[in-house]
Design a protein around this motif. Sequence first.
Motif, PDB file in Angstrom:
ATOM      1  N   VAL A 159      -1.291   4.169   8.350  1.00 30.78           N
ATOM      2  CA  VAL A 159       0.173   4.131   8.280  1.00 30.78           C
ATOM      3  C   VAL A 159       0.677   4.993   7.123  1.00 30.78           C
ATOM      4  O   VAL A 159       1.656   5.731   7.257  1.00 30.78           O
ATOM      5  CB  VAL A 159       0.670   2.679   8.157  1.00 30.78           C
ATOM      6  N   THR A 160       0.004   4.913   5.980  1.00 24.78           N
ATOM      7  CA  THR A 160       0.423   5.724   4.834  1.00 24.78           C
ATOM      8  C   THR A 160       0.305   7.209   5.142  1.00 24.78           C
ATOM      9  O   THR A 160       1.195   8.001   4.802  1.00 24.78           O
ATOM     10  CB  THR A 160      -0.405   5.364   3.594  1.00 24.78           C
ATOM     11  N   ASP A 161      -0.772   7.613   5.804  1.00 25.38           N
ATOM     12  CA  ASP A 161      -0.922   9.023   6.180  1.00 25.38           C
ATOM     13  C   ASP A 161       0.205   9.458   7.114  1.00 25.38           C
ATOM     14  O   ASP A 161       0.749  10.566   6.983  1.00 25.38           O
ATOM     15  CB  ASP A 161      -2.273   9.247   6.855  1.00 25.38           C
ATOM     16  N   ALA A 162       0.550   8.597   8.062  1.00 21.16           N
ATOM     17  CA  ALA A 162       1.646   8.924   8.982  1.00 21.16           C
ATOM     18  C   ALA A 162       2.964   9.055   8.231  1.00 21.16           C
ATOM     19  O   ALA A 162       3.758   9.965   8.506  1.00 21.16           O
ATOM     20  CB  ALA A 162       1.754   7.854  10.065  1.00 21.16           C
ATOM     21  N   LEU A 163       3.197   8.166   7.283  1.00 23.34           N
ATOM     22  CA  LEU A 163       4.440   8.221   6.517  1.00 23.34           C
ATOM     23  C   LEU A 163       4.469   9.429   5.576  1.00 23.34           C
ATOM     24  O   LEU A 163       5.547   9.979   5.313  1.00 23.34           O
ATOM     25  CB  LEU A 163       4.638   6.929   5.737  1.00 23.34           C
TER      26      LEU A 163
ATOM     27  N   PRO B 214       0.818  -1.223   0.000  1.00 26.32           N
ATOM     28  CA  PRO B 214       0.000   0.000   0.000  1.00 26.32           C
ATOM     29  C   PRO B 214       0.850   1.271   0.000  1.00 26.32           C
ATOM     30  O   PRO B 214       0.499   2.266  -0.645  1.00 26.32           O
ATOM     31  CB  PRO B 214      -0.825  -0.115   1.281  1.00 26.32           C
ATOM     32  N   GLN B 215       1.967   1.239   0.727  1.00 26.61           N
ATOM     33  CA  GLN B 215       2.811   2.427   0.818  1.00 26.61           C
ATOM     34  C   GLN B 215       3.621   2.638  -0.462  1.00 26.61           C
ATOM     35  O   GLN B 215       3.824   3.777  -0.892  1.00 26.61           O
ATOM     36  CB  GLN B 215       3.742   2.299   2.026  1.00 26.61           C
ATOM     37  N   ILE B 216       4.067   1.557  -1.087  1.00 28.13           N
ATOM     38  CA  ILE B 216       4.790   1.681  -2.352  1.00 28.13           C
ATOM     39  C   ILE B 216       3.896   2.329  -3.395  1.00 28.13           C
ATOM     40  O   ILE B 216       4.328   3.197  -4.157  1.00 28.13           O
ATOM     41  CB  ILE B 216       5.282   0.290  -2.823  1.00 28.13           C
ATOM     42  N   SER B 217       2.634   1.945  -3.410  1.00 32.66           N
ATOM     43  CA  SER B 217       1.682   2.557  -4.337  1.00 32.66           C
ATOM     44  C   SER B 217       1.486   4.037  -4.027  1.00 32.66           C
ATOM     45  O   SER B 217       1.443   4.877  -4.936  1.00 32.66           O
ATOM     46  CB  SER B 217       0.342   1.817  -4.248  1.00 32.66           C
ATOM     47  N   ALA B 218       1.409   4.362  -2.754  1.00 29.61           N
ATOM     48  CA  ALA B 218       1.170   5.760  -2.354  1.00 29.61           C
ATOM     49  C   ALA B 218       2.354   6.658  -2.656  1.00 29.61           C
ATOM     50  O   ALA B 218       2.187   7.857  -2.889  1.00 29.61           O
ATOM     51  CB  ALA B 218       0.836   5.820  -0.867  1.00 29.61           C
TER      52      ALA B 218
END
Length: 236
Positions: free
Chosen positions: A219-223, A19-23
């Motif tokens: 988690v993505t928002d935090a990152l 999910p984070q790689i996509s974001a």
Amino acid sequence: MEPIVLIPGLLCTETLYAPQISAFSDRPILVADHRQHNSIEAIARSVLDKAPDAFALAGLSMGGYVAMEIMRIAPQRVTRLALMDTNARADTQEQTDRRQVLIRMTRERGFDKVPHLLYPGFVHANRAADENLKSVVLEMAEETGPDAFIRQTEAIIGRLDSRPSLGDITCPTLVLVGDGDTLTPPDLAREMHEHISGSELMVVPDCGHLSTLEAPNAVTDALKAWIGSTSQFSPR
């Protein structure tokens, strides 16, 4: 644009961060290979050999152990740090004994049952019966394989106590943990937060150890807040 180096946890692959790689598809991302060595230091040096000259660094669980080792070896190359669902302490004897049992099981009776035994500790209690999440975790374990599992486990057993060096970390740092993480619980995240001056602590609700998959949006928002920070920041 600032590159990101992501280090997965035990038995995890780049899928852990899907999910984070996509974001963060707008910037260079390197997912570290942590399967080839049986010491945290050797893994850290291997990551540094392949990483850009300067990069943001994020690690989850075992990935956090490697990230803290990188901060000891080459802190000048890390622009910001995210420690997720991890622990700065060395292995306890009880933890080592349990890991040795799994190593013996893998060598003597095969690897098939090991990921199933580990799964309940990897996730929040309310996801113990989540077959979709479990299938993702088992697929990552299968891709990792028994030999790499043994090397990773040996590396975890031999890791250093990182608490004495946490105070040397000066880059923007996020410490993140699931509120239902039983492997590296919130108290251990608070301990790291207290040792790292100016760090931000985020406790993710209804989330276990694999926070990037269990609570991907939070988690993505935090990152995203972390990657945009210059000093202190608030991911909420």
